[in-house]
Scaffold this motif. Structure first.
Motif, PDB file in Angstrom:
ATOM      1  N   SER A 278      37.359  51.133  47.598  1.00 25.43           N
ATOM      2  CA  SER A 278      36.866  49.718  47.379  1.00 25.43           C
ATOM      3  C   SER A 278      37.541  49.043  46.511  1.00 25.43           C
ATOM      4  CB  SER A 278      35.399  50.032  47.055  1.00 25.43           C
ATOM      5  OG  SER A 278      35.460  50.531  45.742  1.00 25.43           O
ATOM      6  N   TRP A 279      37.568  47.649  46.847  1.00 28.65           N
ATOM      7  CA  TRP A 279      38.169  46.737  45.875  1.00 28.65           C
ATOM      8  C   TRP A 279      37.190  46.266  44.706  1.00 28.65           C
ATOM      9  CZ3 TRP A 279      42.735  43.993  46.315  1.00 28.65           C
ATOM     10  CH2 TRP A 279      42.897  42.843  45.253  1.00 28.65           C
ATOM     11  N   GLN A 280      37.735  46.329  43.400  1.00 32.75           N
ATOM     12  CA  GLN A 280      37.078  46.295  42.152  1.00 32.75           C
ATOM     13  C   GLN A 280      37.663  45.026  41.420  1.00 32.75           C
ATOM     14  OE1 GLN A 280      34.316  47.966  41.169  1.00 32.75           O
ATOM     15  NE2 GLN A 280      34.381  48.875  43.366  1.00 32.75           N
ATOM     16  N   ASP A 281      37.188  44.226  40.731  1.00 30.58           N
ATOM     17  CA  ASP A 281      37.624  43.218  40.041  1.00 30.58           C
ATOM     18  C   ASP A 281      38.328  43.275  38.713  1.00 30.58           C
ATOM     19  OD1 ASP A 281      36.568  41.155  42.333  1.00 30.58           O
ATOM     20  OD2 ASP A 281      34.832  40.827  41.071  1.00 30.58           O
ATOM     21  N   ARG A 282      37.858  44.718  38.159  1.00 26.95           N
ATOM     22  CA  ARG A 282      38.292  44.977  36.955  1.00 26.95           C
ATOM     23  C   ARG A 282      38.370  46.523  36.792  1.00 26.95           C
ATOM     24  NH1 ARG A 282      33.722  42.575  36.096  1.00 26.95           N
ATOM     25  NH2 ARG A 282      34.688  40.403  35.666  1.00 26.95           N
ATOM     26  N   LEU A 283      38.976  46.934  35.759  1.00 33.76           N
ATOM     27  CA  LEU A 283      39.050  48.535  35.697  1.00 33.76           C
ATOM     28  C   LEU A 283      37.933  48.960  34.722  1.00 33.76           C
ATOM     29  CD1 LEU A 283      42.734  49.179  34.452  1.00 33.76           C
ATOM     30  CD2 LEU A 283      41.527  50.221  36.604  1.00 33.76           C
TER      31      LEU A 283
END
Length: 529
Positions: free
Chosen positions: A153-158
Motif C-alpha cells: 500500500s501507498w503511505q504518505d510517510r515512513l
C-alpha cells in the motif's frame, strides 16, 4: 554500554552454537548436504522429515558462514518487482512473490513446530525512494508488486520520520528473527531425525556416478543418491555459475536505543548503495538498532573501514537517539545478474543441487532453495522451478554481463602491477601483497612481529588476492574467495587455502628484499595454521 564496538555480528555474540566432530569414516546415505548455514540446515531438516537419511558436512562450524553475518530481514526482493517483471516477465514476478511468502511462512511454522526461541516476529516493511522523482519510482514498484499479488500500500510517510520525508510503500507480513538462534533450533530438529552432522569437514570434490554422487573430504568419502551444495557460492562449479553472479561486501553497524522508542519495522531505500534498517531485542530496557549498506565488490575497496564509517554516519544522522555503537560487522553477498537466486539442479548435473545467488535476500532465498531442492530430490513438482533454474540464461542482462566480466578481467591486471609494500614496511597485525620477480606474495606480520608468507594467487582461478585491513583477511577481487591471515580458506568458491611458501625460498626472498631496500626483517614463517 560499550565505548568501542564489538567486531563481529550481534548474532554471533549472543548465542552458543553447537559443536560437532569431523567425519571419521566413509558413509553411505540418501542425501549429503554441504554447508551448515540456513540453506543447508533447512534442506537437511526438510529432507529428514521425508524419511531420508541425511548427512550434513561443514568446512568450519555451524553458522560459521554468511547466515551469521546477515541482518536477518525476511522481506521482499531487493531488486524490485518492476525489475523482475521487466527482465523475467510478470509470471516470474508472481512466482517470486509466492515463494518469498512461502519462505516466511515456513520459517514461522518451523519456529512454532520445533519450539525454536529465535525472536521471530512479523513486521511491516517500508521502501522509500532516493530518486529525483520518488513518487514515479514508487508508483512503478507499487503497480508491479500488486500485479505480483503482494500486499502493498501507498503511505504518505515512513513510521520513523527521522529516516526520510516523503512517500513510501508499505509491505505487509514481512518478518525478522535472530538468525543463529534459528540455526541452533534447526540443528536440534535435524539431529532428532535421521541427520548426522560433521563439522571441520570440508568437501573437496563431488564425483557424479551412475547411481548418484561421491563427495570427497580429507576425512573420508560420502556416497549418496544426491548432494545439495549450500555453501553460499558453489565450490563444485568453477566457471558456469561464477560467470553469472558476483561477490559483494556489505556492512552493518548496531547501536542500542531505548525499548519502545522506535517501532519494530523493516526499512530500506533504493539508493546506490542502498541502506536497510531493523530493530532486534537486546535486553529488558533496550532494543538494538541495526543499519546496513555501503556495498561494494569484494576485494575492490582499499578502505573498508570507511564503509563502516559511512554506515555509522548515516545511522547517527537519522537516529540521534541511538547510543554508542555496540557492534559492527560485514558480510558477503552473491549478486546474480538478474537479481534472482540460482536454486535447483546444478547445470550439467543429474544429482547435484545448488542454492546460491542470495542477492541481499539470503534468508528468503536460502529457505526457498531448500524447499525447491527437497521437492526435486523427492521428485515432486515445484511451481518455482523455472524461475530459479540455475541453467537459465539472463539474455536481457547482456550489457550487465559484459560490464561485470570486464571488471573481473581487469582484476587480473594485478599480475603486472608492482607490489603494495615491502616486508619491512608491514606493521604488526597488518598484511600486504609484495612482488618477488614474477611472483606475488601475501605477507602478514603477526602481533609478535613474525612474518607469514603465502602465494597471493587465489587457487580458484588464479586472481591475485588483496589484503582486507578491516576483517584481516585476504580477499579475491575476481570471484569473492576469502582467506585467513594464515592462508586458510574461509569462503569459497576456493576449496583450498593459499599455497605456503617453502621456508628456504622465503628466506631467499627476504634476503633479496633486504639487499634491495636495506631493511631488517624478523624471522619469518611460511606454514599455514
Amino acid at each position: 554500554m560499550q565505548n568501542q564496538p564489538t567486531p563481529g555480528s550481534y548474532w554471533r555474540a549472543s548465542v552458543q552454537l553447537p559443536e560437532f566432530a569431523p567425519l571419521a569414516a566413509d558413509l553411505t546415505v540418501d542425501v549429503c548436504v554441504i554447508g551448515a548455514g540456513i540453506a543447508g540446515l533447512t534442506s537437511a531438516y526438510l529432507l529428514s522429515k521425508q524419511g531420508l537419511s541425511v548427512v550434513l558436512i561443514e568446512a568450519l562450524g555451524i553458522g560459521s558462514g554468511e547466515t551469521g553475518q546477515t541482518t536477518a530481514h525476511i522481506a521482499v526482493p531487493d531488486d524490485r518487482y518492476w525489475h523482475i517483471e521487466k527482465t523475467l516477465g510478470a509470471r516470474a514476478a508472481r512466482q517470486v512473490a509466492e515463494s518469498f511468502g512461502a519462505a516466511a511462512d515456513l520459517i514461522e511454522a518451523t519456529t512454532r513446530d520445533e519450539a525454536i526461541d529465535c525472536d521471530f516476529e512479523r513486521v511491516s516493511g517500508y521502501l522509500y525512494s532516493c530518486a529525483k522523482d520518488p513518487a514515479e519510482e514508487l508508483c512503478k514498484e507499487l503497480e508491479a508488486a500488486e500485479r505480483a499479488g503482494v500486499r502493498v500500500s501507498w503511505q504518505d510517510r515512513l513510521p520513523i520520520s527521522t529516516v526520510a520525508s516523503g512517500p513510501c510503500l508499505k509491505f505487509a507480513d514481512q518478518a525478522q528473527f535472530h538468525s543463529l538462534r534459528y540455526l541452533v533450533g534447526l540443528t536440534h530438529a535435524c539431529t532428532q531425525r535421521r541427520t548426522s552432522i560433521y563439522c571441520d569437514t570440508r568437501a573437496l570434490d563431488i564425483e557424479e556416478r551412475e547411481y548418484g554422487v561421491v563427495i570427497k573430504t580429507l576425512h573420508g568419502k560420502i556416497s549418496a543418491a544426491a548432494a545439495v551444495v549450500a555453501t553460499n557460492v558453489p565450490f563444485n562449479d568453477r566457471v558456469t555459475l561464477h560467470a553469472k553472479q558476483f561477490a559483494y561486501q556489505t556492512y552493518a553497524v548496531a547501536a542500542p536505543v531505548e525499548r519502545g522508542s522506535l517501532p519494530h519495522v523493516l526499512i530500506w531505500d533504493d539508493g546506490d548503495p542502498y541502506h536497510y534498517v531493523r530493530l532486534a531485542a537486546l535486553d529488558d530496557e533496550h532494543d538494538l538498532l541495526i543499519v546496513g549498506g555501503a556495498d561494494h565488490r569484494t576485494g575492490q575497496n582499499d578502505d573498508p573501514e570507511e564503509c563502516h564509517r559511512q554506515v555509522h554516519a548515516w545511522l547517527r544522522d537519522r537516529f540521534p537517539m541511538a547510543g554508542p555503537l555496540a557492534y559492527r560487522w560485514s558480510g558477503e553477498v552473491a549478486e546474480p545478474l538478474d537479481g534472482i537466486a540460482y536454486l535447483g539442479r546444478n547445470p550439467g548435473s543429474r544429482n547435484v543441487y545448488v542454492i546460491t545467488g542470495d542477492s541481499g535476500n539470503g534468508i528468503s532465498h536460502a529457505t526457498v532453495g531448500a524447499m525447491l531442492v527437497s521437492d526435486q530430490i523427492m521428485q515432486r513438482p515445484n511451481a518455482w522451478e523455472s524461475v530459479y533454474d540455475p541453467s537459465r540464461k539472463p539474455v536481457r542482462e547482456a550489457l550487465h554481463f559484459m560490464r561485470e566480466q570486464a571488471n573481473v578481467a581487469a582484476q587480473y591486471g594485478d599480475w603486472v602491477a608492482g607490489g603494495e609494500s615491502t616486508p619491512a614496511a608491514i606493521g604488526a597485525g597488518e598484511g600486504a601483497v609484495i612482488r618477488h620477480g614474477l611472483r606475488k606474495l601475501a605477507v602478514f606480520r603477526d602481533e609478535d612481529g613474525a612474518l607469514h608468507c603465502h602465494s597471493a594467487t587465489c587457487p580458484h582461478l588464479g586472481c591475485v588476492v588483496r589484503w582486507n585491513p578491516l576483517d584481516r583477511t585476504w580477499d579475491c577481487p575476481c570471484h569473492g574467495s576469502r582467506f585467513s591471515t594464515y592462508g586458510s580458506v574461509l569462503h569459497g568458491p576456493a576449496v583450498s587455502g593459499l599455497a605456503s611458501i617453502d621456508e628456504e625460498d622465503w628466506l631467499r626472498i627476504v634476503e633479496a628484499q633486504r639487499e634491495s631496500k636495506g631493511a631488517a626483517t624478523k624471522q619469518p614463517h611460511g606454514k599455514s595454521r
